[in-house]
Scaffold this motif. Structure first.
Motif, PDB file in Angstrom:
ATOM      1  N   HIS A 142      35.939  32.652  28.350  1.00  0.00           N
ATOM      2  CA  HIS A 142      34.986  33.221  29.308  1.00  0.00           C
ATOM      3  C   HIS A 142      34.042  34.170  28.583  1.00  0.00           C
ATOM      4  N   ASP A 143      32.746  33.892  28.677  1.00  0.00           N
ATOM      5  CA  ASP A 143      31.720  34.790  28.150  1.00  0.00           C
ATOM      6  C   ASP A 143      31.533  35.916  29.157  1.00  0.00           C
ATOM      7  N   LEU A 144      31.773  37.151  28.717  1.00  0.00           N
ATOM      8  CA  LEU A 144      31.721  38.271  29.651  1.00  0.00           C
ATOM      9  C   LEU A 144      30.307  38.747  29.941  1.00  0.00           C
ATOM     10  N   GLY A 145      29.315  38.001  29.465  1.00  0.00           N
ATOM     11  CA  GLY A 145      27.945  38.338  29.852  1.00  0.00           C
ATOM     12  C   GLY A 145      27.698  38.096  31.325  1.00  0.00           C
ATOM     13  N   VAL A 146      28.470  37.231  31.946  1.00  0.00           N
ATOM     14  CA  VAL A 146      28.371  36.951  33.379  1.00  0.00           C
ATOM     15  C   VAL A 146      29.770  37.077  33.966  1.00  0.00           C
ATOM     16  N   LEU A 243      42.836  39.056  40.884  1.00  0.00           N
ATOM     17  CA  LEU A 243      43.464  39.720  39.747  1.00  0.00           C
ATOM     18  C   LEU A 243      42.748  39.361  38.447  1.00  0.00           C
ATOM     19  N   VAL A 244      42.431  38.081  38.258  1.00  0.00           N
ATOM     20  CA  VAL A 244      41.741  37.665  37.036  1.00  0.00           C
ATOM     21  C   VAL A 244      40.352  38.291  36.971  1.00  0.00           C
ATOM     22  N   ALA A 245      39.619  38.290  38.095  1.00  0.00           N
ATOM     23  CA  ALA A 245      38.275  38.890  38.108  1.00  0.00           C
ATOM     24  C   ALA A 245      38.343  40.371  37.765  1.00  0.00           C
ATOM     25  N   CYS A 246      39.356  41.067  38.276  1.00  0.00           N
ATOM     26  CA  CYS A 246      39.523  42.492  37.949  1.00  0.00           C
ATOM     27  C   CYS A 246      39.818  42.679  36.464  1.00  0.00           C
ATOM     28  N   ALA A 247      40.662  41.804  35.909  1.00  0.00           N
ATOM     29  CA  ALA A 247      40.969  41.895  34.484  1.00  0.00           C
ATOM     30  C   ALA A 247      39.723  41.655  33.635  1.00  0.00           C
ATOM     31  N   LEU A 261      42.218  32.328  27.617  1.00  0.00           N
ATOM     32  CA  LEU A 261      43.507  32.064  28.244  1.00  0.00           C
ATOM     33  C   LEU A 261      43.922  30.637  27.930  1.00  0.00           C
ATOM     34  N   CYS A 262      45.212  30.360  28.107  1.00  0.00           N
ATOM     35  CA  CYS A 262      45.747  29.006  28.005  1.00  0.00           C
ATOM     36  C   CYS A 262      46.393  28.655  29.336  1.00  0.00           C
ATOM     37  N   VAL A 263      46.217  27.412  29.760  1.00  0.00           N
ATOM     38  CA  VAL A 263      46.783  26.970  31.026  1.00  0.00           C
ATOM     39  C   VAL A 263      47.252  25.529  30.872  1.00  0.00           C
ATOM     40  N   ASN A 264      48.459  25.249  31.374  1.00  0.00           N
ATOM     41  CA  ASN A 264      49.007  23.904  31.285  1.00  0.00           C
ATOM     42  C   ASN A 264      48.062  22.914  31.935  1.00  0.00           C
ATOM     43  N   LEU A 272      40.838  26.662  39.060  1.00  0.00           N
ATOM     44  CA  LEU A 272      40.462  28.002  39.527  1.00  0.00           C
ATOM     45  C   LEU A 272      39.769  28.773  38.420  1.00  0.00           C
ATOM     46  N   TYR A 273      40.321  28.712  37.211  1.00  0.00           N
ATOM     47  CA  TYR A 273      39.720  29.461  36.108  1.00  0.00           C
ATOM     48  C   TYR A 273      38.321  28.939  35.788  1.00  0.00           C
ATOM     49  N   ARG A 274      38.136  27.635  35.903  1.00  0.00           N
ATOM     50  CA  ARG A 274      36.792  27.094  35.677  1.00  0.00           C
ATOM     51  C   ARG A 274      35.828  27.606  36.741  1.00  0.00           C
ATOM     52  N   GLN A 275      36.293  27.710  37.967  1.00  0.00           N
ATOM     53  CA  GLN A 275      35.440  28.252  39.033  1.00  0.00           C
ATOM     54  C   GLN A 275      35.062  29.708  38.756  1.00  0.00           C
ATOM     55  N   LEU A 276      35.918  30.430  38.059  1.00  0.00           N
ATOM     56  CA  LEU A 276      35.655  31.836  37.740  1.00  0.00           C
ATOM     57  C   LEU A 276      34.770  31.984  36.499  1.00  0.00           C
ATOM     58  N   GLY A 277      34.405  30.869  35.881  1.00  0.00           N
ATOM     59  CA  GLY A 277      33.495  30.927  34.741  1.00  0.00           C
ATOM     60  C   GLY A 277      34.111  30.625  33.399  1.00  0.00           C
ATOM     61  N   PHE A 278      35.400  30.325  33.358  1.00  0.00           N
ATOM     62  CA  PHE A 278      36.015  29.912  32.094  1.00  0.00           C
ATOM     63  C   PHE A 278      35.551  28.501  31.730  1.00  0.00           C
ATOM     64  N   GLN A 279      35.357  28.276  30.447  1.00  0.00           N
ATOM     65  CA  GLN A 279      34.965  26.960  29.956  1.00  0.00           C
ATOM     66  C   GLN A 279      36.024  26.434  28.995  1.00  0.00           C
ATOM     67  N   ASP A 280      36.274  25.136  29.069  1.00  0.00           N
ATOM     68  CA  ASP A 280      37.271  24.521  28.205  1.00  0.00           C
ATOM     69  C   ASP A 280      36.837  24.622  26.747  1.00  0.00           C
ATOM     70  N   PHE A 281      37.804  24.969  25.897  1.00  0.00           N
ATOM     71  CA  PHE A 281      37.555  25.091  24.458  1.00  0.00           C
ATOM     72  C   PHE A 281      38.616  24.290  23.705  1.00  0.00           C
TER      73      PHE A 281
END
Length: 292
Positions: A142-146, A243-247, A261-264, A272-281
């Motif tokens: 997640h790029d914390l610029g957004v 909780l993730v958005a607060c972190a 982060l890592c997720v199975n 959910l994490y993709r909706q919050l702006g995480f991108q697969d790496f």
């Protein structure tokens, strides 16, 4: 690595490697991560040592550069192995040669192959050899610029965690219904967190219901969202997302530029994490060849 062209594998020198070759091993891991994605920590000395500097090692060298490497951990059940082939040297049979070498080292033991920088080609090789993929995770960045905006769920409050029985019980209640969950003891789980110099209890949070009961948590280690859990009765209310958005906001305020982060891969939370702006790496995986 440049200037490789179509040099044949007969031009390679095969020999063991050791601690003195850590810079070359690190560069090889970096080049594989750049091509395939995966766990960025793999390019750090601790994980390079753990995965590649095992009981036995074998590397392929060309013009003074390391183009392929494999380590095998022996004496346990299963035996373990990790191998890498530089992107410029793939599709020449090197991966198969590394795997055959690791299998020979393992002998009659089961063999667990770890890849922290998963690729389609490696997956095809392991599958063709009869290996079972036992574990796969997405690595997400997640790029914390957004930063995401997530409204606080009704009747939920948050506060920094306290390392103690309540946090462990919230973790256990959040994960106990997952297939294959093997609960550590409270002493083991809390001890591992407490001994990690990069654990951030100031940025890790616990969520509470109106009566003060714990309903979820997030643990932060360095710039990683390490674990997120919500107890069954409170799922589907955006507690985990909040909780993730607060972190993320806490890490951004602390000066971090990115979060990982890592997720199975079969965990719905990946979406959910993709909706919050995480991108697969990329991905990381484990493959098992059973002898017994």
């Amino acid at each position: 690595m440049t200037g490789v062209g179509m040099a044949g594998t007969d031009a390679l020198t095969w020999k063991e490697f050791g601690e003195e070759h850590l810079p070359e091993l690190t560069r090889l891991a970096e080049d594989c991560l750049a091509a395939d994605g995966g766990l960025p920590l793999f390019a750090g000395a601790p994980l390079v040592r753990a995965r590649l500097l095992q009981t036995r090692t074998l590397g392929a060298w060309h013009g003074g550069g390391l183009v392929a490497a494999v380590g095998a951990g022996l004496g346990g059940q299963p035996a373990t192995s990790t191998g890498l082939v530089h992107p410029d040297w793939r599709a020449r049979g090197l991966g198969g040669r590394l795997l055959s070498w690791a299998e020979a080292q393992a002998g009659d033991a089961d063999l667990l192959v770890t890849t922290e920088s998963w690729s389609v080609g490696a997956d095809a090789l392991f599958t063709a050899r009869g290996y079972e993929r036992t574990f796969t995770e997405w690595v997400q960045r997640h790029d914390l610029g957004v930063l995401p905006e997530v409204a606080r769920p009704v009747d939920v409050t948050t506060e920094p965690v306290m390392l103690g029985p309540e946090l462990f019980e919230t973790y256990r209640a959040s994960f106990a219904d997952r297939p294959g969950f093997a609960s550590p003891t409270a002493e083991e789980w809390l001890g591992e967190l407490g001994e990690d110099d990069e654990y951030r209890p100031d940025l890790s949070l616990i969520a509470r219901d109106p009566d003060g009961g714990a309903v979820g948590f997030v643990n932060v280690i360095d710039n990683w969202v390490d674990q997120v859990g919500v107890i069954p009765g409170w799922r589907g209310r955006r507690v985990g997302a909040y909780l993730v958005a607060c972190a993320l906001r806490g890490l951004a305020a602390d000066g971090a530029r990115e979060v990982w982060l890592c997720v199975n891969d079969n965990n719905p939370a990946a979406g959910l994490y993709r909706q919050l702006g995480f991108q697969d790496f990329g991905r990381r995986a484990r493959y098992l060849r059973r002898r017994s």
